[in-house]
Design a protein around this motif. Structure first.
Motif, PDB file in Angstrom:
ATOM      1  N   TYR A   1      30.450   0.861  46.619  1.00 29.74           N
ATOM      2  CA  TYR A   1      30.646   2.276  46.957  1.00 29.74           C
ATOM      3  C   TYR A   1      31.674   2.860  45.998  1.00 29.74           C
ATOM      4  O   TYR A   1      32.727   3.339  46.408  1.00 29.74           O
ATOM      5  CB  TYR A   1      31.120   2.426  48.399  1.00 29.74           C
ATOM      6  N   ALA A   2      31.396   2.785  44.716  1.00 24.29           N
ATOM      7  CA  ALA A   2      32.351   3.226  43.689  1.00 24.29           C
ATOM      8  C   ALA A   2      32.308   4.725  43.522  1.00 24.29           C
ATOM      9  O   ALA A   2      32.035   5.259  42.453  1.00 24.29           O
ATOM     10  CB  ALA A   2      32.059   2.537  42.367  1.00 24.29           C
ATOM     11  N   THR A   3      32.542   5.442  44.610  1.00 25.72           N
ATOM     12  CA  THR A   3      32.641   6.899  44.555  1.00 25.72           C
ATOM     13  C   THR A   3      34.079   7.299  44.834  1.00 25.72           C
ATOM     14  O   THR A   3      34.915   6.481  45.187  1.00 25.72           O
ATOM     15  CB  THR A   3      31.717   7.551  45.596  1.00 25.72           C
TER      16      THR A   3
ATOM     17  N   ALA B   1      34.182   5.931  51.436  1.00 23.81           N
ATOM     18  CA  ALA B   1      34.335   5.933  49.977  1.00 23.81           C
ATOM     19  C   ALA B   1      34.198   7.321  49.373  1.00 23.81           C
ATOM     20  O   ALA B   1      34.593   7.536  48.224  1.00 23.81           O
ATOM     21  CB  ALA B   1      33.306   4.994  49.348  1.00 23.81           C
ATOM     22  N   THR B   2      33.655   8.276  50.135  1.00 22.05           N
ATOM     23  CA  THR B   2      33.481   9.633  49.609  1.00 22.05           C
ATOM     24  C   THR B   2      34.730  10.489  49.776  1.00 22.05           C
ATOM     25  O   THR B   2      34.751  11.631  49.314  1.00 22.05           O
ATOM     26  CB  THR B   2      32.307  10.335  50.319  1.00 22.05           C
TER      27      THR B   2
ATOM     28  N   ARG C   1      44.635   6.567  45.189  1.00 27.72           N
ATOM     29  CA  ARG C   1      43.273   6.079  44.993  1.00 27.72           C
ATOM     30  C   ARG C   1      42.815   5.167  46.133  1.00 27.72           C
ATOM     31  O   ARG C   1      41.620   5.027  46.368  1.00 27.72           O
ATOM     32  CB  ARG C   1      43.176   5.313  43.664  1.00 27.72           C
ATOM     33  N   LEU C   2      43.770   4.546  46.814  1.00 30.97           N
ATOM     34  CA  LEU C   2      43.435   3.596  47.875  1.00 30.97           C
ATOM     35  C   LEU C   2      43.730   4.136  49.274  1.00 30.97           C
ATOM     36  O   LEU C   2      43.477   3.454  50.264  1.00 30.97           O
ATOM     37  CB  LEU C   2      44.207   2.288  47.664  1.00 30.97           C
ATOM     38  N   ALA C   3      44.269   5.353  49.358  1.00 33.30           N
ATOM     39  CA  ALA C   3      44.694   5.889  50.652  1.00 33.30           C
ATOM     40  C   ALA C   3      43.538   6.064  51.630  1.00 33.30           C
ATOM     41  O   ALA C   3      43.737   6.019  52.844  1.00 33.30           O
ATOM     42  CB  ALA C   3      45.416   7.226  50.455  1.00 33.30           C
TER      43      ALA C   3
ATOM     44  N   ALA D   1      39.156  -1.049  51.221  1.00 33.49           N
ATOM     45  CA  ALA D   1      40.166  -1.238  50.188  1.00 33.49           C
ATOM     46  C   ALA D   1      39.694  -2.239  49.131  1.00 33.49           C
ATOM     47  O   ALA D   1      39.932  -2.052  47.932  1.00 33.49           O
ATOM     48  CB  ALA D   1      41.466  -1.720  50.828  1.00 33.49           C
ATOM     49  N   HIS D   2      39.033  -3.304  49.570  1.00 32.91           N
ATOM     50  CA  HIS D   2      38.540  -4.304  48.620  1.00 32.91           C
ATOM     51  C   HIS D   2      37.515  -3.698  47.666  1.00 32.91           C
ATOM     52  O   HIS D   2      37.567  -3.942  46.454  1.00 32.91           O
ATOM     53  CB  HIS D   2      37.926  -5.472  49.401  1.00 32.91           C
ATOM     54  N   ASP D   3      36.593  -2.905  48.211  1.00 34.00           N
ATOM     55  CA  ASP D   3      35.562  -2.309  47.371  1.00 34.00           C
ATOM     56  C   ASP D   3      36.173  -1.396  46.317  1.00 34.00           C
ATOM     57  O   ASP D   3      35.744  -1.401  45.153  1.00 34.00           O
ATOM     58  CB  ASP D   3      34.580  -1.525  48.241  1.00 34.00           C
ATOM     59  N   ARG D   4      37.174  -0.607  46.693  1.00 30.08           N
ATOM     60  CA  ARG D   4      37.813   0.284  45.729  1.00 30.08           C
ATOM     61  C   ARG D   4      38.682  -0.504  44.750  1.00 30.08           C
ATOM     62  O   ARG D   4      38.747  -0.169  43.556  1.00 30.08           O
ATOM     63  CB  ARG D   4      38.645   1.326  46.469  1.00 30.08           C
ATOM     64  N   ALA D   5      39.352  -1.556  45.240  1.00 27.08           N
ATOM     65  CA  ALA D   5      40.256  -2.314  44.375  1.00 27.08           C
ATOM     66  C   ALA D   5      39.505  -3.013  43.243  1.00 27.08           C
ATOM     67  O   ALA D   5      39.970  -3.019  42.098  1.00 27.08           O
ATOM     68  CB  ALA D   5      41.031  -3.345  45.196  1.00 27.08           C
TER      69      ALA D   5
END
Length: 465
Positions: free
Chosen positions: A44-46, A251-252, A347-349, A427-431
Motif C-alpha cells: 500500500y505504497a500510497t 495508507a491513503t 510519514r509514519l503518523a 507502519a511496516h508497510d510504509r517503513a
C-alpha cells in the motif's frame, strides 16, 4: 453526565492485568516477526507524495486530489439528503444551545460530547468519513459562496501547505481541554462559547481558503476522516463506493504537517482521561498544595506531548543507522529516499490512527451507548417544556455493560490489541517503502518499542481508572 468510562476494569478480566498486558505485547511482537518474514515488499505504497511547499495558486489549485466530492462524481440525491440531515441537526443543536435550560437535562451537552465527539468516530469507522458528508459548515459555506456568485471550492487565497493540520490539532486540544480540564465542562455558556468560536472560525476559513480549509483545519472533519480511513467502505478512482481493506484505507492518509500533533492530542487526551480517574491521581490531587485545575492542565499537556514525543522519537530513530567499528560506537544518519529522517514521524503518523481508534472504542463505548441513549430521550424535550417531539422521551439506557463487565473488559482488550496489531502492519508497510533494504528490519525496532510502550501503558491506564 460524562462518566462510566471505567466500567469493566481489571477485576473483570478472566486473566490478570499483567497477563493481559503481556499477551498484548506478545501479539504485537509476534505480528512484527511474521511481517518481517512474510511481508517484504510494500503493498500500500500510497500517501508518499510530498505536499506542495508553497500555498496553492490559481494555476496549481486546480489539481487538488481531494475535492469536495470524489473525482468523477457529481452531487447525488444521497449527498443532498445527508447535507440536509446535517443542517437540520445543526439548527436543532443551535436551538438547544440558545433556548435550552442551563441544566444537564439539556440535550445540547449530550449532542456535543457524545453524539458528535464519540459518535462521529463510531459512525466513521463503519461508514467512512461521515462528517465530510454531513458537515453543516461545508453546506453553509457553499450556500454563502453561491449567493455571492463565487465558487465554494476556491477561496480568496490558497491554503498554505505548511499549515497542514495544525489548526485542527489546536482546535482538538481546546475541545479536550474544555471537556477534561475546564472547571465547568457542563456549563451551558462555556460549551456554547466554544461552539460559537468553532462556527465562526470554520465559516471565515472556508470563505478565505475554500473547501480545502475544511479537510485540513476542521477538527471534526479531520477526526472523522482519520477514523473513516479504517472503514471497509471507500471510493474507487471513478468515485464509486467499493469494498477495501482498512490497511489500504489507512495508507491513503496524507502525510501533512501537523498530523503527528493531531494523533498525539487524540491518543494523549484519551490516556489522560483514564489517568485522571485513577485512584492514584485523585489522591495526588487531593493531597497536593497545588490546585487541581493546575495539575490537570499540566498532566493533559504532558500526556499529549509525551505521546507525540515517544512516537516521534521512535520514528526518527528508524532513520538513523548505527554501525560498530573497532573504535567507540559511531552513528551515521542517512536520508531515506532523499528525505531527512526528521520527516519520518510525519510519514509514519498514519500508523497511529488504528491505535487511536482502538482506544476510543475501549474507552468511550459505555458512554456512547448509555449517555447517548439518555441524550436521545432528552432531545425529545429540548427546552424542558414537557414535550415529546420524537416520541423517545421514555427511552432509557439498559446499562447492559454494567451487568456484563467481563464482556466489556474483553472488548477493551480486543479493541486495544487489534488497534496495535493493525498499526504494526500499517507502519511496516510504509517503513519498507521508505527505508533502505539493509535497514528495513533494524530501522523498525525503535518504532516497535514505541508501540509496545503505548500498548502496555494504555492497557494499564484503561483498567486502573
Amino acid at each position: 453526565m460524562i462518566e462510566a468510562h471505567g466500567i469493566g476494569g481489571q477485576a473483570d478480566l478472566p486473566i490478570s492485568l499483567g497477563l493481559a498486558v503481556s499477551g498484548a505485547v506478545a501479539a504485537l511482537v509476534v505480528s512484527f516477526t511474521v511481517l518481517v518474514v512474510a511481508w517484504r515488499t510494500p503493498r500500500y505504497a500510497t500517501g508518499l507524495e510530498e505536499e506542495p511547499a508553497e500555498p496553492d495558486t490559481d494555476e496549481t489549485d486546480t489539481d487538488e486530489t481531494e475535492p469536495d466530492e470524489p473525482q468523477g462524481s457529481r452531487p447525488t440525491y444521497w449527498l443532498v439528503a445527508l447535507r440536509l440531515v446535517g443542517m437540520i441537526a445543526f439548527v436543532f443543536t443551535a436551538l438547544t444551545a440558545i433556548l435550552g435550560e442551563d441544566r444537564l437535562t439539556n440535550p445540547f451537552f449530550g449532542i456535543i460530547y457524545v453524539w458528535v465527539w464519540v459518535g462521529i468516530v463510531f459512525a466513521s469507522l463503519l461508514f467512512g468519513p461521515v462528517w465530510r458528508a454531513i458537515s453543516p459548515m461545508r453546506t453553509i459555506n457553499a450556500g454563502l459562496a453561491r449567493l455571492a456568485g463565487g465558487d465554494p471550492e476556491r477561496g480568496v487565497l490558497g491554503y498554505p501547505a505548511w499549515l497542514g493540520h495544525w489548526p485542527a490539532a489546536i482546535a482538538l486540544y481546546s475541545f479536550v481541554w474544555m471537556e477534561l480540564v475546564n472547571r465547568t465542562p457542563t456549563d451551558l455558556g462555556t460549551v456554547r462559547l466554544w461552539c460559537a468560536l468553532y462556527v465562526a472560525a470554520m465559516l471565515i476559513g472556508g470563505a478565505v481558503f475554500g473547501s480545502r480549509f475544511y479537510e485540513n483545519a476542521d477538527p471534526f472533519e479531520v477526526y472523522s476522516t482519520l477514523a473513516g480511513s479504517l472503514s471497509v467502505w471507500g471510493r474507487g478512482e471513478d468515485g464509486r463506493v467499493v469494498l477495501r481493506s482498512p490497511l489500504a484505507g489507512a495508507a491513503t492518509i496524507p502525510s501533512r504537517p501537523g498530523l503527528v500533533a493531531v494523533v498525539a492530542v487524540l491518543f494523549g487526551s484519551t490516556a489522560f482521561d483514564s489517568f485522571s480517574e485513577s485512584t492514584y491521581w485523585i489522591g495526588k490531587v487531593q493531597q497536593s498544595s497545588i490546585s487541581g485545575i493546575t495539575l490537570n492542565n499540566l498532566a493533559l499537556l504532558a500526556f499529549c506531548l509525551g505521546a507525540g514525543l515517544i512516537f516521534a522519537a521512535g520514528a526518527m530513530l528508524a532513520g538513523i543507522h548505527f554501525r560498530a567499528t573497532w573504535r567507540p560506537w559511531q552513528w551515521v544518519a542517512f536520508e531515506p529516499l532523499g528525505r531527512p529522517h526528521r520527516e519520518l514521524p510525519r510519514r509514519l503518523a498514519h500508523s497511529i490512527v488504528p491505535i487511536v481508534a482502538g482506544y476510543i472504542v475501549a474507552h468511550y463505548l459505555t458512554v456512547f451507548v448509555d449517555v447517548g441513549t439518555q441524550t436521545l430521550a432528552r432531545a425529545s424535550d429540548p427546552f424542558g417544556k414537557g414535550w415529546d417531539i420524537f416520541g423517545t422521551i421514555a427511552v432509557e439506557p439498559t446499562y447492559w455493560f454494567s451487568y456484563h463487565p467481563t464482556v466489556l473488559a474483553n472488548i477493551k482488550v480486543l479493541a486495544v490489541v487489534i488497534g496495535h496489531v493493525t498499526a504494526a502492519v500499517v507502519a511496516h508497510d510504509r517503513a519498507i517503502a521508505l527505508l533502505p533494504r539493509r535497514h528495513q528490519i533494524t530501522g523498525q525496532l525503535p518504532l516497535l518499542a514505541a508501540m509496545v510502550a503505548f500498548t502496555a501503558g494504555g492497557l494499564y491506564l484503561l483498567f486502573n481508572a
